[in-house]
Scaffold this active site. Structure first.
Site, PDB file in Angstrom:
ATOM      1  N   LYS A  79       0.844  -1.193   0.000  1.00  9.65           N
ATOM      2  CA  LYS A  79       0.000   0.000   0.000  1.00  9.65           C
ATOM      3  C   LYS A  79       0.884   1.249   0.000  1.00  9.65           C
ATOM      4  O   LYS A  79       1.974   1.243   0.587  1.00  9.65           O
ATOM      5  CB  LYS A  79      -0.854  -0.076   1.279  1.00  9.65           C
ATOM      6  CG  LYS A  79      -1.939   0.957   1.459  1.00  9.65           C
ATOM      7  CD  LYS A  79      -2.713   0.662   2.764  1.00  9.65           C
ATOM      8  CE  LYS A  79      -3.845   1.636   3.012  1.00  9.65           C
ATOM      9  NZ  LYS A  79      -4.619   1.313   4.233  1.00  9.65           N
ATOM     10  N   SER A 154      -9.702   1.029   3.495  1.00 10.92           N
ATOM     11  CA  SER A 154      -8.881   1.866   2.664  1.00 10.92           C
ATOM     12  C   SER A 154      -7.833   1.094   1.852  1.00 10.92           C
ATOM     13  O   SER A 154      -7.334   1.615   0.861  1.00 10.92           O
ATOM     14  CB  SER A 154      -8.167   2.907   3.524  1.00 10.92           C
ATOM     15  OG  SER A 154      -7.218   2.299   4.388  1.00 10.92           O
ATOM     16  N   SER A 178      -9.597  -1.438   7.626  1.00 12.65           N
ATOM     17  CA  SER A 178      -9.064  -1.189   6.281  1.00 12.65           C
ATOM     18  C   SER A 178      -8.301  -2.348   5.642  1.00 12.65           C
ATOM     19  O   SER A 178      -7.983  -2.287   4.456  1.00 12.65           O
ATOM     20  CB  SER A 178      -8.166   0.045   6.293  1.00 12.65           C
ATOM     21  OG  SER A 178      -8.936   1.215   6.338  1.00 12.65           O
TER      22      SER A 178
END
Lengths: 486, 95
Positions: A79, A154, A178
């Site tokens: 990420k 997320s 997330s």
């Protein structure tokens, strides 16, 4: 069968036996990304050169009879919230556009030390604030199971890249769900470790008392193998726990016979999608057949978790994000007169609407006159939520719930309604408030073919048991072997 | 709880955000709705409950206070939007 359809552990075996090479696997990932990522948009940027150099080094080690561990040569991606030395890191925000970190996050360094090429940086909600990947300043990510739908957030890119078989494993972060919610929406496995189990050093901070980096993979075994690389005490993170790290795969096939699994009534909430509830109930029944005992438990303060989270996380965020002021790195607004205007305009132009909303909310909750009524009160309710879990875990080995109350929703559907978006985290955020480990496991599909996730929550530092419980279900079902139609 | 545009403007000043007037109105509306939702916490009796400020489940450890290599000035300044010599350059501070 494509090389990229292999699981992380299958690829690791083929690398060990010499049936394929790391360069071949890395090239296969890059080719797959070139083929599908125009539609999925899981990647914000690639590091082809760095990944291929790492792959060549891995192959050279293998050729000389050595390796850095069982995952040496397996390509992964992280990420964009993780700092990567020399590779642009934006946290999907305009305010960090062009930022080149001078060092690696500890977990990125650990992946490299394990010999794993990192092919690129994955899409996410801006500063990890969101549940649909739509707050990314660089455009949303799409769900490989239905490109019109969100992969969740997320860590949407971390989940979508796995579901689209662009890479063999990914890292995400989980502040209120997330990792787990996108895993549930994409038929992948996501683990939020116990707070302190995996280092936060070099992870761009959102809410420091809640943020947890963790592994995502296509199978339970893949996630266990990745956790083995990541879990260790880090002197650079003062909240990193100096506790023993077990062998996460040693007990994986141990089964659930004799285990007590708690089912909290408060998690089967009104508004839950009936097909999600049906899939989760079927999974609970499967656990009974496998020899576990289901125990009705109560976590009475569950309904206060959402309000608690949406005061505490924005409060911490408003403080953490004060550093983005246009002075030391990233974006700076042009033509500001004076320093205050530079701050104000840089932040107004650099942050997206969701980030500004949370910074405003957090600033309000911390401001004079409201601090006790909002912030301190929320911290007290957090204590009550933690005590609920402590009581429940005196009776059971793990707690099972749905991960997300609904399957993947359409992009654009909730983006203008912050409160309805916040409700997407209702089942996942109590775990963060209590600091506990949580895992999302594929447990079925809706009639429309959308994945459903089962959430498993455990005692502090008991990730091994969660993985074992998840594996017991996975062994009897084929969900984690099903491939998204892309 | 209804937040006025003036209150929003005050919070924006504290947060160092130069919001446009349309943003101020939008946030007044959205933050009011969120504050209404979180007002639910007021119904709980929390007297005698200790606040939890951190999720740490293991005791924090401090590392030895020993000097170690750190970033060079050039590395630290490499991402600066503007620099002058070995400093970050900013517009004039005194108004």
């Amino acid at each position: 069968m494509r090389l990229t359809d292999l699981t992380l552990l299958e690829l690791a075996e083929k690398l060990a036996s010499g049936q394929t090479s790391s360069v071949e696997a890395t090239r296969a990932c890059l080719a797959r990304i070139a083929q599908v990522d125009g539609k999925v948009k899981a990647f914000l940027r690639l590091d082809e050169r760095g990944a291929l150099a790492a792959a060549e080094a891995s192959d050279a080690r293998r050729a000389s009879g050595t390796h850095l561990g069982p995952l040496d040569g397996v390509p992964v991606a992280v990420k964009d919230i993780f700092l990567t030395e020399g590779v642009e890191t934006t946290c999907a925000s305009r305010v960090l556009q062009g930022f080149i970190p001078p060092y690696d996050a500890t977990v990125v360094a650990l992946l490299k030390q394990a010999g794993m090429p990192i092919v690129g940086k994955l899409n996410q909600d801006e500063f990890a604030m969101g549940s649909s990947n739509e707050s990314s300043a660089y455009g949303p990510c799409h769900n490989p199971w239905d490109l019109e739908r969100t992969p969740g957030g997320s860590s949407g890119g971390s989940a979508a890249a796995l579901a689209a078989r662009e890479v063999f494993g990914t890292l995400g972060t989980d502040t209120g769900g997330s990792i787990r919610q996108p895993a549930a929406l994409t038929n992948t496995v996501g683990l939020k470790p116990t707070y302190g189990r995996v280092s936060r050093y070099g992870v761009i901070a959102y809410a420091s008392s809640l943020d947890a980096p963790g592994p995502m993979g296509r199978t339970v075994g893949d996630v266990a193998a990745l956790l083995q690389v990541l879990a260790r005490h880090d002197p650079l993170d003062s909240t990193s726990a100096a506790v023993d790290v077990p062998d996460y795969r040693a007990d994986l096939e141990g089964g659930v016979a004799g285990l007590k699994l708690g089912v909290p009534r408060e998690y089967f909430v009104e508004g839950m999608d009936p097909e999600v509830e049906a899939a989760v109930r079927a999974a609970l029944a499967a656990y009974e057949r496998l020899g576990a005992t289901l125990v009705d438990v109560s976590l009475p303060h569950t309904k206060y978790a959402l309000a608690t989270y949406y005061l505490l996380a924005p409060a911490e965020a408003s403080s953490n994000l004060a550093r983005y002021d246009g002075v030391r790195y990233g974006f700076r607004a042009r033509e500001s007169k004076g320093l205050k205007e530079l701050y104000g305009q840089t932040r107004d132009q650099g942050f997206g609407p969701e980030v500004k909303r949370r910074v405003m909310l957090g600033t309000y909750a911390l401001s004079a006159g409201y601090y006790d009524a909002y912030y301190i009160r929320a911290q007290k309710v957090r204590t009550l939520i933690r005590e609920d879990f402590t009581r429940a875990f005196s009776q059971v080995d793990a707690i099972l719930t749905p991960t997300s109350p609904v399957p993947a929703f359409k992009l654009g559907e909730k983006v203008d309604d912050p409160l309805s978006m916040y409700l997407m985290d209702v089942c996942t955020l109590p775990c963060n408030l209590a600091g506990l480990p949580g895992l999302s496991l594929p447990c079925g599909f809706t009639r429309a073919g959308l994945p459903v996730g089962l959430q498993l929550m455990g005692r502090p530092f008991d990730e091994a048991k969660l993985l074992r419980i998840a594996r017991a279900f996975e062994r009897e079902h084929d969900f984690t072997r099903r491939l998204a139609p892309i | 709880m209804k937040l006025s545009v003036e209150q929003v403007r005050h919070v924006a000043t504290l947060a160092r955000l130069s919001l446009s007037s349309s943003e101020e109105e939008r946030y007044a509306e959205q933050l009011s709705a969120i504050l209404d939702a979180v007002a639910q916490l007021q119904e709980l009796d929390v007297s005698g409950v200790e606040p939890t400020s951190h999720a740490s489940l293991a005791s924090a450890l401090l590392r030895e206070d020993a000097p170690k290599p750190s970033l060079t000035p050039d590395q630290a300044l490499a991402n600066a939007p503007a620099r002058g010599g070995t400093s970050f350059a900013v517009p004039k501070i005194l108004e």
